[in-house]
Motif scaffolding. Sequence first.
Motif, mmCIF file in Angstrom:
data_model
loop_
_atom_site.group_PDB
_atom_site.id
_atom_site.type_symbol
_atom_site.label_atom_id
_atom_site.label_comp_id
_atom_site.label_asym_id
_atom_site.label_seq_id
_atom_site.Cartn_x
_atom_site.Cartn_y
_atom_site.Cartn_z
ATOM 1 N N ARG A 1 1.088 -1.157 -0.227
ATOM 2 C CA ARG A 1 -0.051 -0.127 -0.050
ATOM 3 C C ARG A 1 0.976 1.369 -0.002
ATOM 4 N NH1 ARG A 1 -0.238 3.227 3.828
ATOM 5 N NH2 ARG A 1 0.128 2.050 6.181
ATOM 6 N N PRO A 2 0.216 2.609 -0.411
ATOM 7 C CA PRO A 2 1.001 3.236 -0.449
ATOM 8 C C PRO A 2 1.900 3.369 0.880
ATOM 9 C CG PRO A 2 -1.083 4.210 -1.514
ATOM 10 C CD PRO A 2 -0.960 2.491 -0.880
ATOM 11 N N GLY A 3 3.112 4.434 0.742
ATOM 12 C CA GLY A 3 3.309 4.460 2.617
ATOM 13 C C GLY A 3 4.738 3.946 3.455
ATOM 14 N N ILE A 4 4.790 3.288 2.662
ATOM 15 C CA ILE A 4 5.067 2.216 3.532
ATOM 16 C C ILE A 4 6.751 2.685 3.558
ATOM 17 C CG2 ILE A 4 6.716 -0.668 3.544
ATOM 18 C CD1 ILE A 4 3.870 -1.359 2.418
ATOM 19 N N VAL A 5 7.128 2.899 2.357
ATOM 20 C CA VAL A 5 8.653 3.071 2.708
ATOM 21 C C VAL A 5 8.714 4.406 3.666
ATOM 22 C CG1 VAL A 5 9.854 4.561 0.521
ATOM 23 C CG2 VAL A 5 9.091 2.393 0.400
ATOM 24 N N ALA A 6 7.860 5.122 3.001
ATOM 25 C CA ALA A 6 7.734 6.809 3.898
ATOM 26 C C ALA A 6 7.718 6.937 5.518
ATOM 27 C CB ALA A 6 6.218 7.649 3.466
ATOM 28 N N GLY A 7 7.241 5.798 5.864
ATOM 29 C CA GLY A 7 6.915 5.286 7.138
ATOM 30 C C GLY A 7 8.611 4.943 7.736
ATOM 31 N N VAL A 8 8.596 3.685 6.852
ATOM 32 C CA VAL A 8 9.525 2.886 7.632
ATOM 33 C C VAL A 8 10.671 4.239 7.279
ATOM 34 C CG1 VAL A 8 11.378 1.203 7.781
ATOM 35 C CG2 VAL A 8 8.852 1.057 7.330
ATOM 36 N N THR A 9 11.044 5.053 6.094
ATOM 37 C CA THR A 9 12.438 5.630 6.528
ATOM 38 C C THR A 9 12.134 6.874 7.560
ATOM 39 O OG1 THR A 9 11.232 6.945 4.853
ATOM 40 C CG2 THR A 9 12.820 5.085 3.988
ATOM 41 N N GLY A 10 10.636 7.158 8.076
ATOM 42 C CA GLY A 10 10.367 8.316 8.871
ATOM 43 C C GLY A 10 10.928 8.410 10.180
ATOM 44 N N THR A 11 10.933 6.480 10.220
ATOM 45 C CA THR A 11 11.246 6.471 11.297
ATOM 46 C C THR A 11 13.134 6.248 11.785
ATOM 47 O OG1 THR A 11 8.745 5.089 11.849
ATOM 48 C CG2 THR A 11 10.970 4.396 13.203
ATOM 49 N N ARG A 17 1.538 0.454 12.744
ATOM 50 C CA ARG A 17 1.179 1.297 12.134
ATOM 51 C C ARG A 17 0.086 1.034 10.223
ATOM 52 N NH1 ARG A 17 2.977 5.854 10.119
ATOM 53 N NH2 ARG A 17 5.021 5.729 10.967
ATOM 54 N N LEU A 18 1.415 0.601 9.924
ATOM 55 C CA LEU A 18 1.164 0.558 8.351
ATOM 56 C C LEU A 18 0.732 -0.900 8.002
ATOM 57 C CD1 LEU A 18 4.996 1.652 7.675
ATOM 58 C CD2 LEU A 18 3.069 2.956 7.616
ATOM 59 N N GLY A 19 0.266 -1.661 8.939
ATOM 60 C CA GLY A 19 -0.329 -2.877 9.260
ATOM 61 C C GLY A 19 1.005 -4.157 8.350
ATOM 62 N N LEU A 20 1.871 -3.756 8.835
ATOM 63 C CA LEU A 20 2.704 -4.637 7.809
ATOM 64 C C LEU A 20 2.926 -6.634 9.447
ATOM 65 C CD1 LEU A 20 5.943 -1.893 7.623
ATOM 66 C CD2 LEU A 20 4.644 -3.291 6.497
ATOM 67 N N ASP A 21 3.337 -7.112 8.101
ATOM 68 C CA ASP A 21 3.664 -8.431 8.959
ATOM 69 C C ASP A 21 5.269 -8.074 9.314
ATOM 70 O OD1 ASP A 21 1.501 -9.420 7.707
ATOM 71 O OD2 ASP A 21 2.611 -9.783 5.917
#
Length: 178
Positions: free
Chosen positions: A13-23, A70-74
């Motif tokens: 889904r959109p936003g995974i890279v942004a979420g992980v790299t933000g952290t 938050r991102l619903g990752l496995d």
Amino acid sequence: MAHFALSAIGRDRPGIVAGVTGTLLEHEVNIEDSQMAILRGHFTMTLIVSAPDLIDMPGLRADLERTRERLGLDAITVSRVSDSPPDETGPSHIVTVYGADHPGIVHAVTVELARAHINVTDLNTRLVDQAGEPLYVMMLEVAVPSDLGDDELRSLLQAVGRDQSVEVSVRQLDQVAL
């Protein structure tokens, strides 16, 4: 600087890279090498990152876990890796494999490559529909030792192709810097 390997996987889904790299950025972690792909609707990322020697690893792991939720990752994992220098040899050839899908193709090809001391630097596979029949496609970038000739390489891979009933081709890779 300390180096870590980070892996994440989850429904795309959109936003995974942004979420992980933000952290990672919040912890002053720098991405040095990365590979990301979508595999049958699942997003995967593998990163080699550098971080300050005094990084708060429990804090980073806790923040990555919150990001995962938050991102619903496995899964998200992070592990320290050795500070070895990058391999300068790089890939020298492209190997392509096509044929009817069946278990064991990847194993058979990679066993022969390993026996010849050939390093697999990248490997991608796809199952595609070819007129209603599943066609297995595999592409590998490999680093061939300088003492192994192209004819010898082709010969050992053609033997695997016959054994697996697949077509195998080999070509030298044009050296292009990323």
